[in-house]
Enzyme design. Structure first.
Site, mmCIF file in Angstrom:
data_model
loop_
_atom_site.group_PDB
_atom_site.id
_atom_site.type_symbol
_atom_site.label_atom_id
_atom_site.label_comp_id
_atom_site.label_asym_id
_atom_site.label_seq_id
_atom_site.Cartn_x
_atom_site.Cartn_y
_atom_site.Cartn_z
ATOM 1 N N GLY A 40 0.840 -1.197 0.000
ATOM 2 C CA GLY A 40 0.000 0.000 0.000
ATOM 3 C C GLY A 40 0.872 1.242 0.000
ATOM 4 O O GLY A 40 1.937 1.276 0.615
ATOM 5 N N GLY A 42 -0.576 4.569 0.270
ATOM 6 C CA GLY A 42 -1.349 5.743 0.688
ATOM 7 C C GLY A 42 -0.572 6.506 1.752
ATOM 8 O O GLY A 42 0.643 6.348 1.879
ATOM 9 N N HIS A 266 -20.684 8.771 6.250
ATOM 10 C CA HIS A 266 -20.406 10.207 6.224
ATOM 11 C C HIS A 266 -21.681 10.963 5.855
ATOM 12 O O HIS A 266 -22.346 10.623 4.891
ATOM 13 C CB HIS A 266 -19.309 10.480 5.197
ATOM 14 C CG HIS A 266 -18.683 11.829 5.348
ATOM 15 N ND1 HIS A 266 -19.379 12.980 5.107
ATOM 16 C CD2 HIS A 266 -17.443 12.196 5.730
ATOM 17 C CE1 HIS A 266 -18.577 14.011 5.332
ATOM 18 N NE2 HIS A 266 -17.399 13.558 5.711
ATOM 19 N N SER A 284 -16.877 17.550 1.418
ATOM 20 C CA SER A 284 -16.127 17.632 2.673
ATOM 21 C C SER A 284 -16.950 18.112 3.854
ATOM 22 O O SER A 284 -17.792 19.003 3.750
ATOM 23 C CB SER A 284 -14.953 18.589 2.500
ATOM 24 O OG SER A 284 -14.408 18.899 3.759
ATOM 25 N N ARG A 331 -19.908 12.889 12.812
ATOM 26 C CA ARG A 331 -20.499 12.304 11.614
ATOM 27 C C ARG A 331 -21.624 11.322 11.905
ATOM 28 O O ARG A 331 -22.644 11.320 11.232
ATOM 29 C CB ARG A 331 -19.394 11.595 10.830
ATOM 30 C CG ARG A 331 -18.423 12.591 10.282
ATOM 31 C CD ARG A 331 -17.235 11.944 9.630
ATOM 32 N NE ARG A 331 -16.426 13.003 9.029
ATOM 33 C CZ ARG A 331 -15.282 12.805 8.408
ATOM 34 N NH1 ARG A 331 -14.796 11.593 8.296
ATOM 35 N NH2 ARG A 331 -14.624 13.812 7.888
ATOM 36 N N HIS A 402 -18.080 5.690 4.133
ATOM 37 C CA HIS A 402 -16.927 6.529 3.883
ATOM 38 C C HIS A 402 -15.635 5.950 4.441
ATOM 39 O O HIS A 402 -14.579 6.046 3.830
ATOM 40 C CB HIS A 402 -17.193 7.894 4.520
ATOM 41 C CG HIS A 402 -16.063 8.848 4.410
ATOM 42 N ND1 HIS A 402 -15.532 9.205 3.194
ATOM 43 C CD2 HIS A 402 -15.358 9.516 5.349
ATOM 44 C CE1 HIS A 402 -14.541 10.064 3.406
ATOM 45 N NE2 HIS A 402 -14.407 10.252 4.690
ATOM 46 N N ARG A 436 -14.973 7.824 13.863
ATOM 47 C CA ARG A 436 -13.800 8.667 13.676
ATOM 48 C C ARG A 436 -14.211 10.117 13.514
ATOM 49 O O ARG A 436 -15.203 10.409 12.831
ATOM 50 C CB ARG A 436 -13.021 8.220 12.438
ATOM 51 C CG ARG A 436 -11.805 9.078 12.149
ATOM 52 C CD ARG A 436 -10.999 8.544 10.990
ATOM 53 N NE ARG A 436 -11.704 8.570 9.723
ATOM 54 C CZ ARG A 436 -11.934 9.673 9.009
ATOM 55 N NH1 ARG A 436 -11.545 10.852 9.453
ATOM 56 N NH2 ARG A 436 -12.572 9.586 7.864
#
Lengths: 639, 251
Positions: A40, A42, A266, A284, A331, A402, A436
């Site tokens: 990965g 990222g 989200h 966003s 969220r 999300h 989160r």
């Protein structure tokens, strides 16, 4: 199995400092001989690979995209949190820690989260030094904005493209190590198994996606920075290629998978518009700084043009229910509130599954130019997708999958329970509990990759300095390679009638309806049965064109879906086990009269770490009790 | 909508490609261009045929993976969008749409519409970074950066590395891509220190990778989905000449 979190003893603020002072080190001459595989590229993977390369290890980094710069961290928009307290608004590492623990509904480890808050400030320093062009004020100093679930401004940002800029920073550091030879990069490669020798992770089996060749790669340790599994829902804000395969293969080789049912929905995404839809686009969370969420008070107004609905007929429901945080509630809370108002029949748009996010108040107060400066690219993106101008008409938004808080179980050192196998970033479960907070994923990915893993991995590798380079002719490699090849052939030989997408859409619908924003025992049990049936049908009736020795995207998708079909069942089992509501996990049976989540700290204050038994329908539950020494467990309230 | 698609099909880098024609029906104008290709592929799979291979990932215009040359333009007819952000409302019922891969010597075809863009990575590896190891950094606010400079750096840094500039250029030059990275880093005080070395090394890597020279036609900037300005190339040329004349180091 006894799960040892390995959180060091001592005061909250001393744990990490003490750990770093005492952790075992690997001398430079030994680092040169020690190989590490990072899967990965990222934020977590690229920053880890770059930093390990800088330290002098021999690193191999793998990504399935055509370049490490394209990992899906790049799509993160709003920002990254750090306890710099540049705004003098009372922020501190403790406050960031506390907000994260509370935001996660008390389902994460105190020690890990405080460490995250501590290193957050170093991340900003590092990124600025790399040339990340964060937003600045006229004095030339860094600017901040607010995000959901907190009452300070601690979010650093680069327009609506913070993830892109941070990832390009990590990618540039990685590129520098590739140039100097300390990292070897494998683009368009997909990890299809992890290889264990004598119980330790010693390498991986990867498929070259261009030629189809199956390759063996050995190492002294394997690090997975392979992201989350939101695509189990088919429709999500994840990239098309985001998948659970690497983590799932590790799970099947013995790594525990923790809290799989903790998924984040989200609140501000562009609503689904048609059956052809392939993915959902996020708007966003930063928009909730200036946007006000509302629906009409009366059902009969829902089909009216929003600008024709007068102020007194609008229900700004977040401001009404949660006056302390208003539109900036976390969220999970915002998503659930949107679900309630649409369930009441007060949703708007073609499908009735949308609410308004309105900027008219902010435009009147601040002017169109300032709003354009803050959110211009997001407004343009919305305009392009929906063909509506959000400067004039309120945006329509709806919750979408999300992020996944669950992931591979790791201890304080980010090691899974398999020695030598590490998980970082979204791929692990560690820091966000059951929910989160916004702008914390970027923080965690970079914290793990730049500042935590490169230190903690030394504690394992210090014992491996006498271990020779891994022999990829070892029988364990041959066996794993054969299993991978057999499985690919098996998939190709089914030659059924349905496409991979047909099955993926069906799985997504089961997961969204029964294990999505709200879950209920009966529906979850039904989901178990449906997933098992779907999985059986998949293995009988999927059709994959082409063969295994060529560039074959359908074959890649089929392999990933086969793993999602097993993971989905584990998520449902986890949701069934957890008889409480917390964060993103909301069980209809466990809510207060006002519809708020009711946690059960007495019985469920644990990490559910699931082991693989050989049968995906019979997972084994191991529990890691969560002890709270420094914060008092409270009912989470944003009112 | 009913459309006729003419799509480049090529099994791999070693075989010759050809255009194939596919009629397609039932296309909704709110679909993205890639969702239209998804429909085509699902149809092909149902007929047990090989679907069209194409690169795509985030489908929100930021990863830079999608790369289709549509009716003679990279990313199609709309300004400032990637293929994944292009919607079918930009086309009319009955249209014929020609879809090809990026064509450039430095971007060999892997399959159908998929090309190998690793030459871009090679350019970045030559100097598209600031040499700072993890842990080396000073306090973030120690060096104030003029807001307008930070903004201008950001305008260059938003490049997504998709390669449209190369596909649009008659010389297959990657100067817009290269200059965006050089501008982003050289403009900031943090990146200025190794500015000369950066520009010399990256320019050398650009030429060695098989990209052509820039003749300032401006097609790159006109087709760039992020609308990166041509002034970056001017800035790069100035920096290159200055570095060639004054660098202490030979690259």
């Amino acid at each position: 199995m006894k799960l040892d979190s390995k959180v060091p003893k001592g005061d909250l603020g001393d744990k990490w400092t003490n750990y770093k002072s005492k952790v075992r080190l690997v001398a430079p001459n030994n680092k040169r001989r020690i190989e590490i595989i990072v899967v990965g590229s990222g934020l977590a993977g690229a920053s880890a690979a770059a930093t390990l390369g800088e330290l002098g290890y021999k690193v191999k980094c793998f990504c399935f995209q055509d370049s490490p710069r394209r990992a899906h961290s790049i799509a993160a928009q709003g920002g990254i949190n750090a306890a710099k307290n540049y705004q003098n608004d009372g922020d501190s590492a403790y406050r960031l820690f506390y907000d994260t623990i509370k935001g996660g509904d008390y389902r994460s480890r105190e020690g890990n989260v405080h460490r995250l808050a501590e290193v957050s400030v170093q991340i900003i320093d590092q990124c600025v030094a790399q040339g990340v062009p964060f937003a600045r004020d006229y004095g030339g100093l860094l600017a901040n904005r607010s995000f959901g679930g907190v009452q300070v401004s601690r979010t650093f940002y680069a327009r609506g493209q913070t993830g892109q800029q941070l990832l390009l920073g990590a990618y540039s550091a990685l590129s520098r190590q590739i140039e100097n030879g300390s990292v070897k990069m494998y683009n368009r490669h997909e990890m299809l198994d992890v290889v264990l020798i004598d119980g330790k992770a010693r390498g991986i089996i990867a498929r070259n996606l261009i030629t189809g060749e199956i390759e063996r790669h050995g190492a002294h340790a394997v690090v997975l920075g392979t992201g989350g599994y939101g695509n189990v829902f088919f429709l999500s804000t994840n990239a098309m290629g985001s998948n659970v395969t690497a983590a799932w293969k590790a799970h099947k080789k013995g790594a525990l998978f923790a809290n799989p049912c903790f998924t984040q929905i989200h609140p501000t995404c562009i609503p689904v518009s048609g059956g052809y839809q392939s993915k959902l686009t996020l708007m966003s969370e930063s928009l909730r700084n200036d946007g006000r969420v509302w629906v009409p008070k009366r059902k009969e107004d829902c089909k009216k043009h929003p600008n024709e609905i007068p102020e007194e007929d609008r229900d700004y429901y977040l401001e009404r229910i949660y006056p302390a945080f208003g539109n900036l509630v976390p969220r999970d809370v915002a998503s659930r509130a949107a679900k309630y108002v649409t369930d009441e029949g007060r949703g708007v748009g073609k499908t009735g599954y949308a609410v308004y996010l309105d900027f008219s108040t902010a435009i009147n107060r601040l002017g169109k130019d300032l709003i354009a400066e803050r959110y211009g690219n997001l407004f343009d993106m919305y305009h392009r997708i929906t063909d509506e101008n959000p400067y004039e008409v309120p945006m329509r938004i709806f919750p979408a999958v999300h992020y996944t808080m669950g992931g591979l179980w790791v201890d304080y050192e980010l090691s899974t329970n398999v020695p030598g196998l590490y998980a970082i970033g979204e791929a692990n479960f560690s820091d966000h509990g059951a929910n989160r907070l916004g702008a914390s994923a970027l923080m965690q990915g970079l914290a793990d990759g730049y500042f935590v893993l490169p230190v903690t991995i030394g504690s394992y590798l210090a014992d491996e300095i006498r271990t020779a380079a891994t022999d990829t002719n070892h029988p364990a490699f041959k066996k794993a390679e054969n299993e991978v090849k057999t499985r690919l052939e098996k998939l190709l030989n089914i030659k059924g009638d349905k496409s991979v997408d047909d099955f993926h859409i069906a799985l997504g619908k089961i997961m969204w309806d029964k294990c999505g924003m709200a879950r209920e025992g009966k529906g979850l049990k039904q989901a178990l049965k449906e997933i098992q049936e779907l999985r059986a049908e998949f293995w009988k009736n999927v059709f994959i064109p082409g063969d295994a020795h060529e560039f074959n995207p359908e074959l890649e998708k089929a392999g990933r879906l086969a793993d999602f079909l097993e993971l989905g069942e584990l998520m449902v089992n986890d949701a069934l086990d957890r008889n409480e509501s917390c964060g993103g996990h909301f069980r209809e049976e466990y809510k207060s009269k006002e519809g708020e989540a009711v946690r059960d700290d007495e019985n469920y204050r644990y990490v559910a770490a699931w082991g693989y038994s050989g049968d995906p329908s019979k997972p084994e539950l191991h529990k890691e009790a969560l002890d709270f020494e420094f914060v008092e467990l409270k009912t989470r309230s944003y009112k | 909508m009913k459309l006729t698609l003419k799509v480049w099909r090529q099994k791999n880098s070693k075989t010759r490609g050809r255009m194939e024609t596919y009629p397609i029906d039932g296309i909704d104008e709110d679909m993205s261009f890639l969702e239209m290709i998804d429909v085509l592929n699902q149809n092909l799979i149902k007929e047990k045929k090989d679907p069209v291979a194409f690169d795509h990932d985030c489908r929100e215009g930021i990863c830079g993976m999608c790369s289709m040359f549509i009716n003679g333009e990279p990313h199609g007819p709309e300004k400032g969008v990637t293929t994944c952000q292009l919607h079918m409302r930009s086309f009319k019922d009955g249209d014929t749409i020609v879809i090809e891969p990026w064509r450039a010597e430095a971007f060999p075809v892997i399959k159908d519409l998929v090309v190998d863009r690793s030459a871009f990575d090679t350019i970045i590896q030559a100097g598209g970074y600031i040499s700072v190891n993890t842990g080396n950094a000073m306090e973030a606010n120690a060096i104030p950066v003029d807001k307008s400079i930070a903004n201008e750096a950001m305008n260059a840094a938003i490049c997504i590395g998709c390669g449209a500039c190369v596909a649009a250029c008659k010389n297959s030059s990657a100067m817009l891509f290269l200059s965006a990275k050089v501008s982003h880093l050289n403009m900031l005080p943090q990146g200025e220190v190794e500015g000369k070395r950066r520009v010399l090394k990256m320019m050398k890597a650009h030429d060695e990778a098989g990209f052509g020279s820039c003749t300032n036609t401006g097609a790159c900037s006109a087709e760039c989905p992020k609308e990166i300005s041509l002034s970056n190339i001017a800035r790069l040329n100035r920096a290159y000449i200055a570095a060639s004349l004054t660098s202490e180091e030979s690259i």
